[in-house]
Design an enzyme around this catalytic site. Structure first.
Site, PDB file in Angstrom:
ATOM      1  N   LEU A 172       0.825  -1.208   0.000  1.00  0.00           N
ATOM      2  CA  LEU A 172       0.000   0.000   0.000  1.00  0.00           C
ATOM      3  C   LEU A 172       0.864   1.265   0.000  1.00  0.00           C
ATOM      4  O   LEU A 172       1.978   1.268   0.537  1.00  0.00           O
ATOM      5  CB  LEU A 172      -0.867   0.020   1.266  1.00  0.00           C
ATOM      6  CG  LEU A 172      -2.168  -0.789   1.202  1.00  0.00           C
ATOM      7  CD1 LEU A 172      -2.913  -0.634   2.517  1.00  0.00           C
ATOM      8  CD2 LEU A 172      -3.031  -0.340   0.024  1.00  0.00           C
ATOM      9  N   ASP A 173       0.329   2.327  -0.587  1.00  0.00           N
ATOM     10  CA  ASP A 173       0.966   3.656  -0.589  1.00  0.00           C
ATOM     11  C   ASP A 173       2.357   3.644  -1.213  1.00  0.00           C
ATOM     12  O   ASP A 173       3.219   4.435  -0.828  1.00  0.00           O
ATOM     13  CB  ASP A 173       1.053   4.223   0.839  1.00  0.00           C
ATOM     14  CG  ASP A 173      -0.322   4.395   1.447  1.00  0.00           C
ATOM     15  OD1 ASP A 173      -1.274   4.669   0.681  1.00  0.00           O
ATOM     16  OD2 ASP A 173      -0.450   4.239   2.676  1.00  0.00           O
ATOM     17  N   ARG A 174       2.571   2.706  -2.130  1.00  0.00           N
ATOM     18  CA  ARG A 174       3.873   2.606  -2.825  1.00  0.00           C
ATOM     19  C   ARG A 174       5.023   2.287  -1.876  1.00  0.00           C
ATOM     20  O   ARG A 174       6.186   2.511  -2.196  1.00  0.00           O
ATOM     21  CB  ARG A 174       4.204   3.898  -3.602  1.00  0.00           C
ATOM     22  CG  ARG A 174       3.151   4.288  -4.618  1.00  0.00           C
ATOM     23  CD  ARG A 174       3.398   3.550  -5.929  1.00  0.00           C
ATOM     24  NE  ARG A 174       2.372   3.803  -6.924  1.00  0.00           N
ATOM     25  CZ  ARG A 174       1.286   3.051  -7.109  1.00  0.00           C
ATOM     26  NH1 ARG A 174       1.060   1.998  -6.359  1.00  0.00           N
ATOM     27  NH2 ARG A 174       0.419   3.341  -8.057  1.00  0.00           N
ATOM     28  N   LEU A 175       4.694   1.788  -0.684  1.00  0.00           N
ATOM     29  CA  LEU A 175       5.760   1.442   0.277  1.00  0.00           C
ATOM     30  C   LEU A 175       6.100  -0.037   0.087  1.00  0.00           C
ATOM     31  O   LEU A 175       5.908  -0.870   0.976  1.00  0.00           O
ATOM     32  CB  LEU A 175       5.304   1.746   1.709  1.00  0.00           C
ATOM     33  CG  LEU A 175       4.985   3.218   1.958  1.00  0.00           C
ATOM     34  CD1 LEU A 175       4.525   3.441   3.393  1.00  0.00           C
ATOM     35  CD2 LEU A 175       6.212   4.088   1.660  1.00  0.00           C
ATOM     36  N   HIS A 176       6.554  -0.334  -1.109  1.00  0.00           N
ATOM     37  CA  HIS A 176       6.784  -1.722  -1.484  1.00  0.00           C
ATOM     38  C   HIS A 176       7.995  -2.312  -0.753  1.00  0.00           C
ATOM     39  O   HIS A 176       8.865  -1.582  -0.293  1.00  0.00           O
ATOM     40  CB  HIS A 176       7.034  -1.814  -2.998  1.00  0.00           C
ATOM     41  CG  HIS A 176       6.063  -1.017  -3.805  1.00  0.00           C
ATOM     42  ND1 HIS A 176       4.711  -1.212  -3.709  1.00  0.00           N
ATOM     43  CD2 HIS A 176       6.250  -0.002  -4.697  1.00  0.00           C
ATOM     44  CE1 HIS A 176       4.101  -0.366  -4.526  1.00  0.00           C
ATOM     45  NE2 HIS A 176       5.001   0.391  -5.125  1.00  0.00           N
TER      46      HIS A 176
END
Ligand SMILES: Cc1cc2nc3c(=O)[nH]c(=O)nc-3n(C[C@H](O)[C@H](O)[C@H](O)COP(=O)(O)O)c2cc1C
Length: 214
Positions: free
Chosen positions: A191-195
């Site tokens: 989520l939220d590009r917090l890969h």
């Protein structure tokens, strides 16, 4: 229903992430785990991978190929040795491979170099292909300019006649490669590009693992 399953899988994988504790210490083991999950999730070609090559002058090229098996020795694929990729690999054996399994939002990057499989290994795989594909391998001068589709189909007929009633031999210009990995990256979308990105590099004695910013 299919869509709900897909969302559930994505949500599950994204929520779980890929932690250091969960990730195997050995990238081959980790690859096996993710590949097994990709195989179970209903994708038509979980073994499809992008193969990137580069000329000695540094011009890259990428195309899809099918990974026809992997083990600790490397990742195997088959093609025409005279194709564009074959010529590029003869001049520069350095490659990158890329798997993307959309239902899980997972990507695996692999870098290394290739070596040719033996003619015996290539023949064993060649024999497992349908007769039509074996004739196609003979008939297609892969990557060379082709006047028309009719020309290709006529060439297939020529080989079908030539090999009628007999086993089709391995074309001398066709066979497999093994990509021997030197690095892996396991990317889990979150989520939220917090890969999560866990990256392995080969050291003299094993594999070093680090986390990279997404
Ligand atoms: C899903 C998929 C799988 C493919 N698998 C192979 C393969 O295993 N071997 C192969 O030679 N070409 C395969 N191709 C075709 C290649 O992408 C490419 O068109 C062909 O190998 C010629 O590439 P080149 O001119 O760069 O050598 C596949 C294409 C797709 C879309």
């Amino acid at each position: 229903m299919r869509r709900i399953r897909k969302w559930w899988r994505k949500g599950w994988a994204a929520a779980q992430g890929l932690s250091e504790a969960e990730c195997a210490d050995d990238p081959f083991v980790q690859f096996e785990r993710w590949f097994a999950e990709a195989q179970r999730c209903g994708l038509d070609y979980p073994e499809a991978m992008t193969l990137a090559t580069a000329t000695p002058a540094g011009q890259p090229a990428a195309r899809m190929v099918l990974c026809k098996g992997f083990d600790r020795q490397g990742f195997r694929f088959f093609t025409n040795y005279d194709s564009r990729k074959g010529q590029e690999l003869a001049a520069n054996a350095r490659v990158a491979l890329l798997f993307y399994w959309e239902p899980y939002e997972r990507q695996v990057r692999i870098e290394g170099s290739v070596e040719r499989l033996t003619a015996e290994e290539s023949y064993a795989y060649f024999c497992s292909r349908p007769r039509g594909s074996r004739l196609g391998a003979w008939a297609s001068a892969q990557s060379a300019p082709l006047g028309s589709r009719a020309e290709l189909e006529a060439t297939v007929k020529v080989y079908a006649e030539k090999f009628k009633g007999q086993d089709i031999p391995l074309p001398p210009f066709w066979g497999g490669y093994r990509c021997i990995p030197e690095s892996f990256e396991f990317w889990q979308g979150r989520l939220d590009r917090l890969h999560d990105r866990l990256c392995f590099t080969q050291t003299g004695t094993g594999w070093q693992r680090i986390r990279r910013a997404p």
